[in-house]
Design an enzyme around this catalytic site. Structure first.
Site, PDB file in Angstrom:
ATOM      1  N   CYS A 199       0.828  -1.214   0.000  1.00  0.00           N
ATOM      2  CA  CYS A 199       0.000   0.000   0.000  1.00  0.00           C
ATOM      3  C   CYS A 199       0.858   1.257   0.000  1.00  0.00           C
ATOM      4  O   CYS A 199       0.491   2.262  -0.613  1.00  0.00           O
ATOM      5  CB  CYS A 199      -0.952  -0.020   1.193  1.00  0.00           C
ATOM      6  SG  CYS A 199      -2.133  -1.394   1.102  1.00  0.00           S
ATOM      7  N   THR A 200       1.993   1.201   0.661  1.00  0.00           N
ATOM      8  CA  THR A 200       2.914   2.341   0.654  1.00  0.00           C
ATOM      9  C   THR A 200       3.496   2.542  -0.739  1.00  0.00           C
ATOM     10  O   THR A 200       3.538   3.665  -1.246  1.00  0.00           O
ATOM     11  CB  THR A 200       4.028   2.138   1.695  1.00  0.00           C
ATOM     12  OG1 THR A 200       3.428   2.044   2.999  1.00  0.00           O
ATOM     13  CG2 THR A 200       5.032   3.273   1.666  1.00  0.00           C
TER      14      THR A 200
END
Length: 153
Positions: A44-45
């Site tokens: 997600c980062t």
């Protein structure tokens, strides 16, 4: 997942600063709407940072970028600050919007079945109509794939 050519369901969710945001606020602009599992996780980062890196190109295409997960607005605020994310992150702890867009599904994580967000994205046009549906996207290429599609419009 919703289908291309259908009206995108409207929603009202809090952003990372606690402000309520509606999808209908952006009629007249294109919206790159992406759904992701959890703030501050590796995939997600990478996905969020890829959108941040490409953000000027989205602006050139008059396209708003919005990320949605079930994380709290406070979690989103910390995530956005930590990685200098220039776009909206919306919080859907009730799962209402996640379910409306068909991204809250059973999935396998470390060999265990459970419910969660399937990383997906939609491109919504200026009238609120879904123009592109991308299921099970890759974190590193999602932003670029949406931009490539925008080039065809």
């Amino acid at each position: 997942m919703l289908e291309v050519g259908t009206k995108a369901p409207d929603f009202m969710l809090p952003d990372q600063n606690g402000n309520n945001v509606r999808l209908s606020d952006f009629l007249g602009k294109k919206v790159a709407l992406y759904f992701y599992p959890k703030d501050n996780t590796p995939g997600c980062t990478r996905q969020a940072c890829a959108f941040a890196k490409q953000y000027p190109k989205f602006q050139e295409k008059d396209t708003v970028v919005i990320g949605i997960s079930k994380d709290s607005a406070t979690s989103h605020h910390k995530f956005a600050d930590k990685f200098d994310l220039p776009f909206l992150l919306l919080s859907d702890p009730s799962l209402e919007t996640l379910k409306a867009y068909g991204v809250w599904n059973e999935k396998s994580l470390a060999g265990k079945l459970g419910m969660g967000v399937v990383r997906s994205s939609y491109l919504i046009d200026e009238e609120g109509i879904i123009r592109q549906v991308m299921a099970k996207v890759k974190p590193d290429s999602n932003a670029g794939d949406i931009l490539a599609f925008l080039e065809t419009l």
